[in-house]
Write a protein that holds these residues in place. Structure first.
Motif, PDB file in Angstrom:
ATOM      1  N   ARG A  31       0.817  -1.221   0.000  1.00 48.92           N
ATOM      2  CA  ARG A  31       0.000   0.000   0.000  1.00 48.92           C
ATOM      3  C   ARG A  31       0.848   1.267   0.000  1.00 48.92           C
ATOM      4  N   GLN A  32       2.156   1.114  -0.099  1.00 50.31           N
ATOM      5  CA  GLN A  32       2.994   2.310  -0.103  1.00 50.31           C
ATOM      6  C   GLN A  32       2.838   3.034  -1.440  1.00 50.31           C
ATOM      7  N   SER A  33       2.619   4.329  -1.368  1.00 51.58           N
ATOM      8  CA  SER A  33       2.425   5.065  -2.620  1.00 51.58           C
ATOM      9  C   SER A  33       3.682   5.006  -3.467  1.00 51.58           C
ATOM     10  N   VAL A  34       3.501   4.949  -4.736  1.00 56.21           N
ATOM     11  CA  VAL A  34       4.537   4.864  -5.764  1.00 56.21           C
ATOM     12  C   VAL A  34       5.228   3.491  -5.754  1.00 56.21           C
ATOM     13  N   LEU A  35       5.626   3.013  -4.576  1.00 58.69           N
ATOM     14  CA  LEU A  35       6.405   1.785  -4.512  1.00 58.69           C
ATOM     15  C   LEU A  35       5.576   0.555  -4.166  1.00 58.69           C
ATOM     16  N   GLY A  36       4.274   0.703  -4.012  1.00 59.12           N
ATOM     17  CA  GLY A  36       3.434  -0.419  -3.593  1.00 59.12           C
ATOM     18  C   GLY A  36       2.562  -0.932  -4.726  1.00 59.12           C
ATOM     19  N   TYR A  37       2.524  -2.217  -4.881  1.00 57.09           N
ATOM     20  CA  TYR A  37       1.797  -2.851  -5.988  1.00 57.09           C
ATOM     21  C   TYR A  37       0.308  -2.509  -5.922  1.00 57.09           C
ATOM     22  N   LEU A  38      -0.311  -2.707  -4.784  1.00 55.61           N
ATOM     23  CA  LEU A  38      -1.747  -2.457  -4.676  1.00 55.61           C
ATOM     24  C   LEU A  38      -2.074  -0.974  -4.835  1.00 55.61           C
ATOM     25  N   ALA A  39      -1.180  -0.139  -4.300  1.00 54.11           N
ATOM     26  CA  ALA A  39      -1.411   1.298  -4.433  1.00 54.11           C
ATOM     27  C   ALA A  39      -1.335   1.727  -5.896  1.00 54.11           C
ATOM     28  N   GLN A  40      -0.403   1.188  -6.640  1.00 57.03           N
ATOM     29  CA  GLN A  40      -0.201   1.638  -8.009  1.00 57.03           C
ATOM     30  C   GLN A  40      -1.282   1.123  -8.958  1.00 57.03           C
ATOM     31  N   PHE A  41      -1.914   0.024  -8.566  1.00 63.52           N
ATOM     32  CA  PHE A  41      -3.012  -0.483  -9.379  1.00 63.52           C
ATOM     33  C   PHE A  41      -4.362  -0.043  -8.817  1.00 63.52           C
ATOM     34  N   PHE A  42      -4.316   0.859  -7.848  1.00 65.65           N
ATOM     35  CA  PHE A  42      -5.548   1.399  -7.276  1.00 65.65           C
ATOM     36  C   PHE A  42      -6.502   0.278  -6.877  1.00 65.65           C
ATOM     37  N   VAL A  43      -5.968  -0.685  -6.155  1.00 65.65           N
ATOM     38  CA  VAL A  43      -6.809  -1.798  -5.708  1.00 65.65           C
ATOM     39  C   VAL A  43      -7.716  -1.300  -4.596  1.00 65.65           C
ATOM     40  N   ASP A  44      -8.961  -1.440  -4.812  1.00 68.04           N
ATOM     41  CA  ASP A  44      -9.959  -0.923  -3.877  1.00 68.04           C
ATOM     42  C   ASP A  44      -9.855  -1.673  -2.545  1.00 68.04           C
ATOM     43  N   VAL A  45      -9.891  -0.893  -1.471  1.00 68.82           N
ATOM     44  CA  VAL A  45      -9.725  -1.520  -0.162  1.00 68.82           C
ATOM     45  C   VAL A  45     -10.931  -2.368   0.219  1.00 68.82           C
ATOM     46  N   ASP A  46     -12.066  -2.120  -0.428  1.00 71.83           N
ATOM     47  CA  ASP A  46     -13.267  -2.886  -0.087  1.00 71.83           C
ATOM     48  C   ASP A  46     -13.446  -4.097  -0.989  1.00 71.83           C
ATOM     49  N   THR A  47     -13.245  -3.884  -2.282  1.00 68.14           N
ATOM     50  CA  THR A  47     -13.518  -4.967  -3.224  1.00 68.14           C
ATOM     51  C   THR A  47     -12.263  -5.771  -3.580  1.00 68.14           C
ATOM     52  N   ALA A  48     -11.111  -5.215  -3.264  1.00 64.61           N
ATOM     53  CA  ALA A  48      -9.840  -5.829  -3.645  1.00 64.61           C
ATOM     54  C   ALA A  48      -9.701  -5.939  -5.159  1.00 64.61           C
ATOM     55  N   GLU A  49     -10.413  -5.097  -5.867  1.00 66.64           N
ATOM     56  CA  GLU A  49     -10.321  -5.085  -7.321  1.00 66.64           C
ATOM     57  C   GLU A  49      -9.643  -3.797  -7.779  1.00 66.64           C
ATOM     58  N   TYR A  76      -8.982  -0.555 -10.154  1.00 68.70           N
ATOM     59  CA  TYR A  76      -9.865   0.288 -10.947  1.00 68.70           C
ATOM     60  C   TYR A  76      -9.051   1.371 -11.628  1.00 68.70           C
ATOM     61  N   THR A  77      -9.642   2.008 -12.613  1.00 72.16           N
ATOM     62  CA  THR A  77      -8.971   3.101 -13.317  1.00 72.16           C
ATOM     63  C   THR A  77      -9.273   4.401 -12.605  1.00 72.16           C
ATOM     64  N   PRO A  78      -8.284   5.091 -12.133  1.00 71.79           N
ATOM     65  CA  PRO A  78      -8.539   6.308 -11.357  1.00 71.79           C
ATOM     66  C   PRO A  78      -9.006   7.440 -12.253  1.00 71.79           C
ATOM     67  N   THR A  79      -9.711   8.327 -11.661  1.00 76.06           N
ATOM     68  CA  THR A  79     -10.173   9.507 -12.389  1.00 76.06           C
ATOM     69  C   THR A  79      -9.755  10.750 -11.609  1.00 76.06           C
ATOM     70  N   GLY A  80     -10.040  11.911 -12.200  1.00 80.71           N
ATOM     71  CA  GLY A  80      -9.732  13.159 -11.523  1.00 80.71           C
ATOM     72  C   GLY A  80      -8.240  13.329 -11.343  1.00 80.71           C
ATOM     73  N   ILE A  81      -7.869  13.966 -10.237  1.00 81.93           N
ATOM     74  CA  ILE A  81      -6.465  14.269  -9.999  1.00 81.93           C
ATOM     75  C   ILE A  81      -5.640  12.985  -9.861  1.00 81.93           C
ATOM     76  N   LEU A  82      -6.280  11.924  -9.311  1.00 83.18           N
ATOM     77  CA  LEU A  82      -5.575  10.643  -9.218  1.00 83.18           C
ATOM     78  C   LEU A  82      -5.242  10.126 -10.603  1.00 83.18           C
ATOM     79  N   GLY A  83      -6.180  10.321 -11.514  1.00 81.58           N
ATOM     80  CA  GLY A  83      -5.949   9.845 -12.870  1.00 81.58           C
ATOM     81  C   GLY A  83      -4.882  10.639 -13.589  1.00 81.58           C
ATOM     82  N   VAL A  84      -4.779  11.911 -13.233  1.00 81.53           N
ATOM     83  CA  VAL A  84      -3.754  12.735 -13.867  1.00 81.53           C
ATOM     84  C   VAL A  84      -2.368  12.243 -13.478  1.00 81.53           C
ATOM     85  N   PHE A  85      -2.213  11.932 -12.208  1.00 80.48           N
ATOM     86  CA  PHE A  85      -0.912  11.476 -11.728  1.00 80.48           C
ATOM     87  C   PHE A  85      -0.931   9.958 -11.501  1.00 80.48           C
TER      88      PHE A  85
END
Lengths: 770, 402
Positions: free
Chosen positions: A689-707, A709-718
């Motif tokens: 879950r570490q930002s930039v260096l974490g697998y789940l963080a970089q794939f935006f794995v939802d904490v509830d669904t564990a799936e 997702y494609t980020p939108t907004g400012i998250l999607g920009v960066f």
């Protein structure tokens, strides 16, 4: 008598023989055999790379990493960043010729156009030095992103098309620095502005960034320095070795955009074991800091100022110039920087930098000795301070206690420091241009000597961790320990204080392979703490250590509880093969055993490591088993351990693999392909879950669904844009996931183990050492 | 400590009396009844030991061989007891037997024209670091040089040798009256105090032009040596820079094995690792004498050293050391002498607390029939107040010369 004259003539000839020294030389060549490379703890130069050397220093520039005949064989990511063509090894020329073992500690140096780097198309020897002049290697390529996540910065500020980027490494004979000329050429038919886009264009491109229309940015360019985990970064002035906190402090007084916030430095240097590095620039009308001098009020600005906006994990961005607002079609913009190699201290780097700047200097030299015995104190730091007590230079004494540095004319004070002795009171010093300020020997008070012998419950000399805890005055409670306990500015090591807010601090810690220690320490009264991991009780006693005296302690360890059927292991360990670590393998093996581990899994960044030889040579076989492994490290997709792996001794990284541009499944397959037994290999996801260096963080794995997702907004920009990051590429084909990571030590230091332990999963007696 | 000193004296007395009783006086042996004399030849070449009978001169062989050679050497061992300093753990905790040296060499000549000498020391005390309490014995090269006669007593020397500078080097180890050299020559050894090197240069590789002084009554009793050597540390295989060390010495022979000498040496040294090296220049001078007056033999010497630091411009460092000594020959069945020596060493004028003085009393008994000598020495060491140690010592040494 004539015969006597003949003998005298022979003597005279013998004396004069060898007086004609040849001129120094420089040369560039491709490495044809591995023994032509530099060598050292972080050396990754290999056959096919480019060697640039003179009589003083040696450098390796990596090849492109792309096989034009078969792109699938490309080795993108072989160096620490994605692309080749970067400076990856650098060392002094070591006496003993090409066969001598080098001491490269540089991770990588690459040009940074904000965060745009060169994706090289060609690397060529443009001058081989055979004419007695400078030797050159030139890297030419196109813009590419160092990090996909901040593509917007690269695209908006630099523009990633229609530019040709060139970096020429030019090494002059007799110099301890390489001149780096970096060129940007507009290859388009139209003018190329900097910044490339204005904020409204970003909005038109669909980037919805609130308030962006009010942001005016500049385009800093310079070098990105990964000096390596063994190097302590330094900048003269108020910063000293306290670069990290000085950068944080600089944010508080930042003048705002278009100037990027950060620390203004006159030059950057480092300190390391036997080799050090530095960066500086010449005077230039394009100087970035001077262009925005008003935005850096409160910081000292010189004609050579550079901007360090951040340093993280051994990576420092060093911005030097700003390009013209508009680059005409076919026009070029070039800037020069100098990369300096020293002998391990700042002074040897600064000496060369003063030479580059053409600054007048005088010498400051002398010797540091032990007050009690008059013997030389090797490895002491002589710190030169200016009138404001800001650190100007750090000079390390050699084996004979001698030191020498060049300082600009002025009035200074100096003090001698070393970890195991009390520092000397500052003494005045005056430097005149061309003068020699030699001083009488600096006498340092003698250290105390602590001798400890540790035995375990069976009477064996067991590996053990030995700590000395000091107590600071109660009047300092609540204060930042940096303000009274140690000086990061002057390069003292951090004396870690207690989490509980008490008065304890760690004066010294030693991980012994056999429970035996003889160490010099600062005199004082300490708590001597001896441990061997959680399976043993903590042994404690108070010791008073006097200057020049020996104090001995024999400690018997007591087992806290039985752990039959269980194996103590650490599944994520770094050592010297990692670019951000300075721990030699033998020290790491000893530390693992001393902490009570029975199985240590080597997981260095992109380097397959085997602790076996270090364990064997340290006599730790009865205590510790090493498992060969690696942490496959990507800049943005995450870090993944694989073990047990095969070690390829013919590879500078212990094995051949590629991570750049690969989707997760390919990374997992790569690790399994490197395994001793692919069917039984473990692939482990680290700090997910570490930002930039974490697998789940970089794939935006939802904490509830564990799936994912494609980020939108400012998250999607960066967010990373590569196909390998598409949600459908997310893979769960791994075997383990890290839950607790050592970086968050405050989360782990209050561990508890059930007593007694439940039955273990392994047979009893354990088929493991210990 | 006092008990140990007394014990050592008792042991020495017992050994001496036993040996004396076992060996009736042999008035026919050379040197019998006299203290060990000074060397006959004031040069680094080893003279005949005082207690060693000179080889019987051959009865005029009909034809002298072109090549002649002769082995030489000696074995020296001692028992040393040093006070245990209460504050400094590395001083005095290793009382016991020590092999001072085991030298073996050979010297020879070809056609009386070319001579050579090669010698090794078999008990060089090697310490891993300064003030270490643990030493290892190792074998080291002592001398390896050749002399070529140029004209008369004028010779050229080349090889690994000690230039004439240290007055103590003019006295053979097997003729030295006391167990130790004076402190300015030997320095302070590890575990006997704060380890400090002596002032004289060590051996080095180079060449020299030498004129040996003529024997008394055999011509001009004055000699000289001009030497050009590497000047690097002893046992260095090469020079430390491009500059040689240059030394000059004058020696005059006096009656009754006396001599007087003076020497100077300039050694531009370079220290540190490439490419960060620093130049340091040593300018040294020494002077010494040895005189005999009745039963008393006097000797004394002084060494001064001026070190400049041209690279750093550091302040000049001066050092000095010296000693005076008187030995009284005592009438006895065997050659016996006793005496006193005062020695001083100040290694650096830049350090105000490092001067050391030694007051030494000692005795030497020779047993020429067995080529043996026994020596007893008590030394009171005086450091300056800031570095005061309790490190007086007693040494009992035995020597066997080949």
């Amino acid at each position: 008598m004539r015969r006597a004259c003949g003998w005298i003539a022979i003597v005279a000839l013998a004396v004069l023989a060898g007086c004609g020294d040849p001129a120094p030389h420089a040369r560039a060549q491709r490495i044809g055999a591995l023994d032509e490379a530099i060598g050292g703890p972080h050396a990754i130069g290999r056959v096919g790379d480019f060697l640039l050397e003179n009589d003083q220093i040696r450098l390796v520039i990596a090849d492109t990493g792309v096989d034009p005949r078969d792109p699938s064989k490309s080795t993108l990511g072989r160096v620490n960043s994605t692309f080749g063509g970067t400076l990856v090894d650098a060392d002094l020329r070591r006496p003993g010729g090409d066969g001598a073992r080098g001491n490269d500690q540089l991770a990588e140096l690459l040009p940074g156009f904000v965060f745009t780097v060169i994706n090289p198309t060609t690397i060529a020897i443009t001058h081989d030095g055979s004419d007695g002049r400078a030797a050159e290697v030139t890297v030419t390529g196109t813009p590419a992103d160092l990090f996909q996540e901040i593509y917007l910065l690269d695209a908006g500020l630099v523009g990633t098309t229609s530019l040709q980027l060139t970096q020429t490494y030019r090494l002059t004979p007799g110099k301890r620095y390489v001149e780096i000329e970096t060129t940007i050429k507009n290859t388009s038919g139209g003018a190329h502005p900097f910044p490339f886009l204005d904020p409204t264009q970003l909005h038109d491109l669909g980037f919805d960034i609130p308030g962006i229309e009010n942001i005016q940015l500049s385009v800093p360019m310079g070098q990105l320095a990964l000096l390596g985990g063994e190097q302590d970064l330094f900048a003269p002035g108020v910063t000293g070795f306290n670069v990290r906190f000085a950068i944080e402090d600089s944010y508080q007084i930042a003048g705002g955009f278009p100037a990027f916030p950060g620390l203004v430095v006159d030059y950057v240097a480092s300190r390391g074991r036997g080799v050090s590095y530095g960066l500086t620039i010449p005077r230039s009308p394009d100087n970035y800091v001077n262009a925005y001098a008003g935005k850096y009020a409160g910081q000292a600005i010189t004609p050579y100022s550079m901007l360090v906006p951040f340093t993280y994990a051994g990576v420092a961005a060093i911005y030097m110039v700003r390009p013209p607002p508009l680059l005409a079609p076919g026009a070029e913009f070039a800037y020069t920087s100098y990369f300096v190699i020293g002998k391990g201290d700042v002074a040897s780097v600064a000496d060369a930098i003063h030479e580059i700047h053409g600054a007048p200097t005088g010498t400051f030299g002398g010797r540091v000795i032990d007050q009690q015995t008059s013997q030389p104190v090797a490895g002491a730091n002589v710190i030169a301070l200016d009138a404001d007590d800001h650190i100007v230079d750090q000079i390390e004494t050699d084996a004979s206690g001698a030191f020498l540095a060049h300082l600009p004319p002025g009035s200074y004070r100096y003090t001698a420091m070393i970890d195991d002795r009390l520092s000397t009171p500052p003494a005045p010093l005056t430097i005149t241009a061309g003068g020699h300020a030699g001083i009488a020997p600096i006498e340092m008070a003698a250290p105390a000597t602590l001798v400890v012998e540790v035995r375990d419950e069976l009477g064996r000399h067991a590996p053990a961790k030995i700590q000395l805890l000091g107590h600071f005055p109660a009047t300092n409670l609540g204060q930042n320990p940096r303000s009274f306990l140690y000086s990061l500015q002057r390069g003292e090591h951090q004396r870690t204080t207690a989490f509980d807010g008490g008065d304890r601090f760690i004066e010294g810690v030693w991980w012994t392979k056999d429970g035996q220690l003889s160490a010099a320490v600062r005199p004082g009264t300490y708590d001597l703490i001896v441990t061997r991991g959680p399976e043993y009780e903590v042994a404690h006693r108070t010791v008073e250590l006097r200057a020049g005296a020996f104090t001995a302690a024999q400690i018997a360890l007591t087992r806290a509880y039985a752990s039959d059927g269980w194996v103590a292991s650490d599944l994520h360990i770094h050592a010297q093969p990692s670019t951000d670590s300075d721990v030699p393998l033998a020290t790491r093996a000893a530390s693992c055993a001393a902490e009570g581990l029975e199985v240590a899994i080597a997981t260095d960044h992109n380097a397959i490591t085997d602790y076996g030889p270090a364990i064997a040579s340290s006599g730790l076989d009865p205590w510790l088993l090493g498992i060969t492994g690696m942490e496959l490290t990507t800049p943005e997709m995450g870090h993944f351990n694989g073990y047990p792996l095969r070690l390829d001794p013919g590879s500078t990284r212990g094995g051949e693999f590629r991570w750049a541009g690969e989707p997760p499944q390919r990374l997992f397959d790569t690790l399994r392909g490197l395994a001793v037994d692919p069917e039984r290999a473990i692939v482990q996801v680290n700090h997910p879950r570490q930002s930039v260096l974490g697998y789940l963080a970089q794939f935006f794995v939802d904490v509830d669904t564990a799936e994912p997702y494609t980020p939108t907004g400012i998250l999607g920009v960066f967010a990373p844009y590569g196909d390998e990051f598409r949600p459908e590429n997310f893979s769960l084909d791994f075997d383990a996931m890290e839950l607790v990571c050592g970086k968050q030590i405050e989360d782990a230091h209050t561990f508890r183990a059930p007593d007694p332990l439940p039955p273990g999963p392994y047979p009893d007696p354990q088929p493991v050492p210990g | 400590m006092f008990a140990r000193v007394c014990g050592a004296i008792v042991i020495a007395a017992a050994v001496v009396s036993e040996v004396a009783l076992a060996q009736p006086a042999d008035r026919t042996e050379p040197g019998a009844g006299a203290p060990p004399p000074a060397p006959a030849a004031p040069a680094a070449a080893e003279p005949a030991p005082a207690a060693t009978p000179l080889p019987e001169p051959a009865a005029a062989p009909p034809v002298e061989p072109r090549f002649v050679w002769q082995p030489f050497g000696y074995l020296r061992a001692q028992y040393i007891a040093v006070q245990n300093d209460p504050n400094v753990a590395f001083v005095g905790r290793d009382d016991g037997f020590e092999l001072q040296n085991a030298r073996l060499g050979v010297r020879g000549a070809l056609d009386r024209r070319v001579a050579f000498e090669i010698a090794i020391d078999g008990a060089v005390d090697e310490r891993l670091q300064v003030n270490s309490t643990e030493g290892k014995l190792r074998v080291g090269l002592r001398d390896a040089f050749a002399d070529v006669t140029l004209a008369g007593r004028l010779t050229a020397r080349g090889g690994f040798f000690q230039a004439v500078f240290d007055p103590e080097a003019l006295v053979s180890d097997t003729a030295r009256e006391l167990v130790d050299h004076p402190i300015e020559s030997r320095g302070m050894r590890a575990t006997e105090g704060y380890q400090t090197p002596g002032l004289p240069p060590g051996r080095s590789i180079g060449v020299a032009l030498r004129l040996d002084p003529a024997p008394q009554g055999g011509g001009l009793p004055v000699g000289f040596e001009l030497a050009v050597q590497n000047g690097a540390d002893e046992f260095s295989s090469n020079n430390d820079n491009d500059k040689p060390a240059i030394s000059a010495a004058v020696v005059a022979r006096l009656p009754r094995d006396g001599w007087v000498m003076a020497a100077g040496r300039f050694n531009p040294r370079t220290v540190g690792a490439l490419p960060f090296r620093q130049d340091e220049n040593d300018l040294q001078a020494s002077a010494a004498f040895r005189l005999a007056a009745g039963p008393v033999a006097f000797n004394g010497g002084v060494i001064v050293q001026r070190t400049s630091f041209p690279t750093t411009g550091g302040p000049i460092q001066n050092a000095y050391g010296g000693h005076v000594q008187a030995m009284l020959a005592i009438p006895a069945p065997l050659p016996l002498a006793a005496g006193y020596r005062f020695a001083i060493l100040d290694p650096s004028s830049l350090i105000t607390t490092d001067r050391v003085m030694e007051h030494t009393v000692g005795a030497v008994l020779a047993m020429p029939r067995y080529r043996m000598r026994v020596q007893l020495q008590l030394t009171h060491v005086v450091e300056q107040a800031a570095r005061e140690l309790e490190n007086d010592r007693v040494q009992l040494a035995a020597e066997l010369a080949l």
